[in-house]
Design a protein around this motif. Sequence first.
Motif, short mmCIF file in Angstrom:
data_model
loop_
_atom_site.label_atom_id
_atom_site.label_comp_id
_atom_site.label_asym_id
_atom_site.label_seq_id
_atom_site.Cartn_x
_atom_site.Cartn_y
_atom_site.Cartn_z
N ALA A 39 7.06 -8.47 -4.83
CA ALA A 39 5.41 -8.07 -4.24
C ALA A 39 5.54 -7.23 -3.03
O ALA A 39 5.17 -6.24 -2.01
CB ALA A 39 4.48 -8.89 -3.90
N SER A 40 6.71 -7.80 -2.30
CA SER A 40 7.02 -7.08 -1.34
C SER A 40 7.85 -5.87 -1.16
O SER A 40 8.07 -5.13 0.23
CB SER A 40 8.98 -8.09 -0.17
N LEU A 41 8.21 -5.15 -2.19
CA LEU A 41 8.14 -4.22 -2.17
C LEU A 41 7.29 -2.66 -1.91
O LEU A 41 7.21 -1.82 -1.18
CB LEU A 41 8.33 -3.81 -4.06
N VAL A 42 6.15 -3.26 -2.05
CA VAL A 42 4.96 -2.58 -1.59
C VAL A 42 4.62 -2.19 -0.09
O VAL A 42 4.61 -1.11 0.22
CB VAL A 42 3.89 -3.04 -2.09
N PRO A 43 3.98 -3.33 0.51
CA PRO A 43 4.69 -2.97 2.06
C PRO A 43 5.90 -2.43 2.14
O PRO A 43 5.63 -1.71 4.03
CB PRO A 43 4.32 -4.59 3.01
N LEU A 44 6.70 -3.12 1.20
CA LEU A 44 8.49 -2.20 3.11
C LEU A 44 8.30 -0.45 2.05
O LEU A 44 8.54 0.32 3.85
CB LEU A 44 9.29 -2.43 1.54
N VAL A 45 7.73 0.24 1.09
CA VAL A 45 7.59 1.81 0.83
C VAL A 45 6.57 1.53 1.83
O VAL A 45 6.76 3.45 2.19
CB VAL A 45 6.96 1.35 -0.84
N ALA A 46 5.45 1.19 2.36
CA ALA A 46 3.94 1.84 3.00
C ALA A 46 4.86 1.72 4.28
O ALA A 46 4.25 3.31 4.79
CB ALA A 46 3.27 0.80 3.11
N GLY A 75 6.07 4.40 -4.54
CA GLY A 75 6.44 5.68 -4.50
C GLY A 75 5.42 6.45 -4.23
O GLY A 75 5.05 7.69 -3.10
N ARG A 76 4.75 7.10 -5.68
CA ARG A 76 3.88 7.76 -5.85
C ARG A 76 2.26 6.93 -5.54
O ARG A 76 1.68 7.74 -5.98
CB ARG A 76 3.97 8.08 -7.42
N GLY A 77 2.35 6.04 -5.26
CA GLY A 77 1.36 5.47 -5.29
C GLY A 77 0.37 5.07 -6.06
O GLY A 77 -0.84 4.50 -6.54
#
Length: 251
Positions: free
Chosen positions: A89-96, A158-160
């Motif tokens: 789940a860390s990928l979401v805040p990292l990309v944000a 990345g595309r949300g």
Amino acid sequence: MRASLTVTPPVRLLQPFRLTWWQLAGLLGLLVALLTAEVWIHHHLVLSALRAELGAVPPFVGLESGGWAARVVEAPVLEELVFRSAFSASLVPLVAAARGQDPGWQARLRGGMATVLLVILLLVPLGYAVINVGDTLFQAGLMLVGIAATGTALAFIGRGQAIPSTVTWGFGLLTTVAFALAHLANYEALPHHPLVTLLVVPQLISGLLFLAVTQRFGLRAAMLVHAAGNGLQFLPPVAAWLALIGGTNLS
């Protein structure tokens, strides 16, 4: 109050996880059971069958290749980066954070660190695969499965867009199988025989366990559990137990 083990991230880009001592002990207990199964399968199933069919075969060749640092540091970090990054789940805040538009210096710093971490997720495993492609083409191909999973997850995030469950389940199965098959390299001394594949059944199960830990607690938690599990092999009581199960001296 129940004692707990909390690993605080060096930066607040990664979602913190909370792992109780009971949960950690339970996970390590499962890993000891898997080590026991691996040794038993090796000695009492695979080697016995190979000797009956082929005659003389090499003796016990070890649970893992490499020394202490490779087993407890390098392997857990690299393998979790390769095979489980896509499910954190860390990928979401990292990309944000990497795409943040806030002009403040703190936001820019967080975005820069997030970008570096995202590059590491893809380039470090890819570089490792390329460097070792001459000696371990099969393993390099297996690592590319994990890298493709992470790249696909980043493309959706990345595309949300939410990652479709079919993609998650499909890559989860592929990366877990690839993780297990990569451990066939631990048994290069054995003949190329279908029975040898049974030796990585415990890694197939542990791969599912690490995947569940990644999804529940985070990628760093999976690295911690993976490293602790590998380190168990160096504890004298565990080594003595495995030697008893195998009926031989593991050293």
